[in-house]
Design a protein around this motif. Sequence first.
Motif, PDB file in Angstrom:
ATOM      1  N   ALA A 150     -11.586  15.811 -18.455  1.00  0.00           N
ATOM      2  CA  ALA A 150     -10.734  14.725 -18.954  1.00  0.00           C
ATOM      3  C   ALA A 150     -10.714  13.549 -17.986  1.00  0.00           C
ATOM      4  N   THR A 151     -10.604  13.852 -16.692  1.00  0.00           N
ATOM      5  CA  THR A 151     -10.590  12.784 -15.692  1.00  0.00           C
ATOM      6  C   THR A 151     -11.918  12.055 -15.677  1.00  0.00           C
ATOM      7  N   GLY A 152     -13.006  12.813 -15.747  1.00  0.00           N
ATOM      8  CA  GLY A 152     -14.331  12.198 -15.775  1.00  0.00           C
ATOM      9  C   GLY A 152     -14.530  11.321 -16.998  1.00  0.00           C
ATOM     10  N   THR A 153     -14.040  11.789 -18.146  1.00  0.00           N
ATOM     11  CA  THR A 153     -14.157  10.999 -19.376  1.00  0.00           C
ATOM     12  C   THR A 153     -13.384   9.693 -19.272  1.00  0.00           C
ATOM     13  N   ALA A 154     -12.162   9.789 -18.749  1.00  0.00           N
ATOM     14  CA  ALA A 154     -11.332   8.587 -18.601  1.00  0.00           C
ATOM     15  C   ALA A 154     -11.972   7.599 -17.629  1.00  0.00           C
ATOM     16  N   LEU A 155     -12.470   8.108 -16.502  1.00  0.00           N
ATOM     17  CA  LEU A 155     -13.067   7.228 -15.498  1.00  0.00           C
ATOM     18  C   LEU A 155     -14.347   6.582 -16.012  1.00  0.00           C
ATOM     19  N   ALA A 156     -15.176   7.379 -16.690  1.00  0.00           N
ATOM     20  CA  ALA A 156     -16.424   6.837 -17.225  1.00  0.00           C
ATOM     21  C   ALA A 156     -16.151   5.762 -18.275  1.00  0.00           C
ATOM     22  N   THR A 157     -15.185   6.036 -19.148  1.00  0.00           N
ATOM     23  CA  THR A 157     -14.840   5.062 -20.179  1.00  0.00           C
ATOM     24  C   THR A 157     -14.269   3.790 -19.560  1.00  0.00           C
ATOM     25  N   ALA A 158     -13.316   3.968 -18.638  1.00  0.00           N
ATOM     26  CA  ALA A 158     -12.651   2.814 -18.038  1.00  0.00           C
ATOM     27  C   ALA A 158     -13.609   1.969 -17.211  1.00  0.00           C
ATOM     28  N   VAL A 159     -14.376   2.608 -16.338  1.00  0.00           N
ATOM     29  CA  VAL A 159     -15.299   1.864 -15.472  1.00  0.00           C
ATOM     30  C   VAL A 159     -16.404   1.211 -16.302  1.00  0.00           C
ATOM     31  N   GLY A 160     -16.940   1.970 -17.261  1.00  0.00           N
ATOM     32  CA  GLY A 160     -18.001   1.429 -18.112  1.00  0.00           C
ATOM     33  C   GLY A 160     -17.541   0.214 -18.899  1.00  0.00           C
ATOM     34  N   LEU A 161     -16.393   0.331 -19.545  1.00  0.00           N
ATOM     35  CA  LEU A 161     -15.874  -0.794 -20.321  1.00  0.00           C
ATOM     36  C   LEU A 161     -15.435  -1.942 -19.421  1.00  0.00           C
ATOM     37  N   ASN A 162     -14.908  -1.603 -18.241  1.00  0.00           N
ATOM     38  CA  ASN A 162     -14.485  -2.643 -17.309  1.00  0.00           C
ATOM     39  C   ASN A 162     -15.669  -3.513 -16.900  1.00  0.00           C
ATOM     40  N   LEU A 163     -16.801  -2.885 -16.612  1.00  0.00           N
ATOM     41  CA  LEU A 163     -18.002  -3.640 -16.247  1.00  0.00           C
ATOM     42  C   LEU A 163     -18.575  -4.389 -17.440  1.00  0.00           C
ATOM     43  N   TYR A 164     -18.466  -3.760 -18.628  1.00  0.00           N
ATOM     44  CA  TYR A 164     -19.015  -4.367 -19.850  1.00  0.00           C
ATOM     45  C   TYR A 164     -18.243  -5.624 -20.249  1.00  0.00           C
ATOM     46  N   THR A 165     -16.931  -5.628 -19.966  1.00  0.00           N
ATOM     47  CA  THR A 165     -16.091  -6.736 -20.409  1.00  0.00           C
ATOM     48  C   THR A 165     -15.933  -7.832 -19.352  1.00  0.00           C
ATOM     49  N   LYS A 166     -16.739  -7.786 -18.293  1.00  0.00           N
ATOM     50  CA  LYS A 166     -16.625  -8.806 -17.246  1.00  0.00           C
ATOM     51  C   LYS A 166     -16.847 -10.217 -17.812  1.00  0.00           C
ATOM     52  N   ARG A 167     -17.771 -10.314 -18.777  1.00  0.00           N
ATOM     53  CA  ARG A 167     -18.063 -11.627 -19.356  1.00  0.00           C
ATOM     54  C   ARG A 167     -17.381 -11.823 -20.707  1.00  0.00           C
ATOM     55  N   ALA A 168     -16.583 -10.853 -21.095  1.00  0.00           N
ATOM     56  CA  ALA A 168     -15.878 -10.952 -22.372  1.00  0.00           C
ATOM     57  C   ALA A 168     -14.551 -11.678 -22.175  1.00  0.00           C
ATOM     58  N   PRO A 169     -13.874 -12.055 -23.261  1.00  0.00           N
ATOM     59  CA  PRO A 169     -12.544 -12.672 -23.132  1.00  0.00           C
ATOM     60  C   PRO A 169     -11.611 -11.772 -22.333  1.00  0.00           C
ATOM     61  N   PRO A 170     -10.728 -12.351 -21.524  1.00  0.00           N
ATOM     62  CA  PRO A 170      -9.838 -11.565 -20.651  1.00  0.00           C
ATOM     63  C   PRO A 170      -9.014 -10.522 -21.404  1.00  0.00           C
ATOM     64  N   LEU A 171      -8.648 -10.820 -22.641  1.00  0.00           N
ATOM     65  CA  LEU A 171      -7.804  -9.890 -23.397  1.00  0.00           C
ATOM     66  C   LEU A 171      -8.505  -8.562 -23.636  1.00  0.00           C
ATOM     67  N   LEU A 172      -9.823  -8.591 -23.860  1.00  0.00           N
ATOM     68  CA  LEU A 172     -10.569  -7.348 -24.076  1.00  0.00           C
ATOM     69  C   LEU A 172     -10.508  -6.448 -22.854  1.00  0.00           C
ATOM     70  N   ALA A 173     -10.578  -7.054 -21.685  1.00  0.00           N
ATOM     71  CA  ALA A 173     -10.504  -6.265 -20.444  1.00  0.00           C
ATOM     72  C   ALA A 173      -9.148  -5.583 -20.313  1.00  0.00           C
ATOM     73  N   ARG A 174      -8.106  -6.208 -20.819  1.00  0.00           N
ATOM     74  CA  ARG A 174      -6.766  -5.630 -20.744  1.00  0.00           C
ATOM     75  C   ARG A 174      -6.613  -4.413 -21.653  1.00  0.00           C
ATOM     76  N   TRP A 175      -7.474  -4.293 -22.649  1.00  0.00           N
ATOM     77  CA  TRP A 175      -7.400  -3.151 -23.565  1.00  0.00           C
ATOM     78  C   TRP A 175      -8.219  -1.952 -23.088  1.00  0.00           C
ATOM     79  N   VAL A 176      -8.942  -2.138 -21.989  1.00  0.00           N
ATOM     80  CA  VAL A 176      -9.760  -1.043 -21.458  1.00  0.00           C
ATOM     81  C   VAL A 176      -8.930   0.201 -21.121  1.00  0.00           C
ATOM     82  N   PRO A 177      -7.753   0.059 -20.460  1.00  0.00           N
ATOM     83  CA  PRO A 177      -6.960   1.265 -20.159  1.00  0.00           C
ATOM     84  C   PRO A 177      -6.604   2.091 -21.395  1.00  0.00           C
TER      85      PRO A 177
END
Length: 268
Positions: A150-177
């Motif tokens: 579960a921890t690995g899944t959460a970290l992979a999802t969060a880190v992956g999406l966090n890096l993916y949304t670097k160039r996306a609108p700021p609001l999308l990054a806020r929905w990563v958690p």
Amino acid sequence: VPLGFNIDIPRWDQSTFMGRLKHFFNITDPRTVLVPEKELDQAKAMVESCRAGLVPPGSTQEQLLYAKKLYDSAFHPDSGEKMNLIGRMSFQVPGGMALTGCMLQFYRTVPAVVFWQWVNQSFNAIVNYTNRNAASTISLRQLGVAYITATGTALATAVGLNLYTKRAPPLLARWVPFAAVAAANCVNIPLMRQQEIINGVTVTDRDNNELGQSRRAAVKGIAQVVVSRITMAAPGMIILPIIMERLEKIPFMQVSAHFSCGVPVGLV
């Protein structure tokens, strides 16, 4: 105390939505977290005495109902053992509120995302284990696999999406958690309660007579828990980022870092 008083009968009609809502508001009251251990033990002794037909002399009905409230908030319904403070459902409001606020505030850097997702999944693991079905035992190995996965899944999802949304609108990054929490819940809960899926859960009739074991009932119940956990997290983790996106444009929010950190926690 009226004749025929049964301490295990809920105060409100459980066949209605409002009755069930009042019942669970009562036993998840965050104020019970502050009750001393000695008082909790006294409440348990009073409840067990009532169940044995020995109402303590001088007790009023309100005192007995309050003792039952404390008992339900702190002791496991199956085993009767006292639950750890962090895992009690009465701790969910203050504990979950603080964690959700921190995850929504500290999402910009990878180390912050990793740390708060790890803390959140550790908290979830404690809650899921504490409130497990006591009739379905789980080994330390299974517990460890569930926690790490579960921890690995959460970290992979969060880190992956966090890096993916670097160039996306700021609001999308806020929905990563929220995405990370939802993904982890889909893994954490089924793994933590895997014995129920494998062996089934006890099914009873309305008179509490055991009818047998059902794997289908276990799957249905666990699926509902997953959906409810995600649904409970959704309002705060989806709507709050929109509010914070606008609030952070206010000059005062930009100047006072301490205040801006406390706002998400307060709004949750």
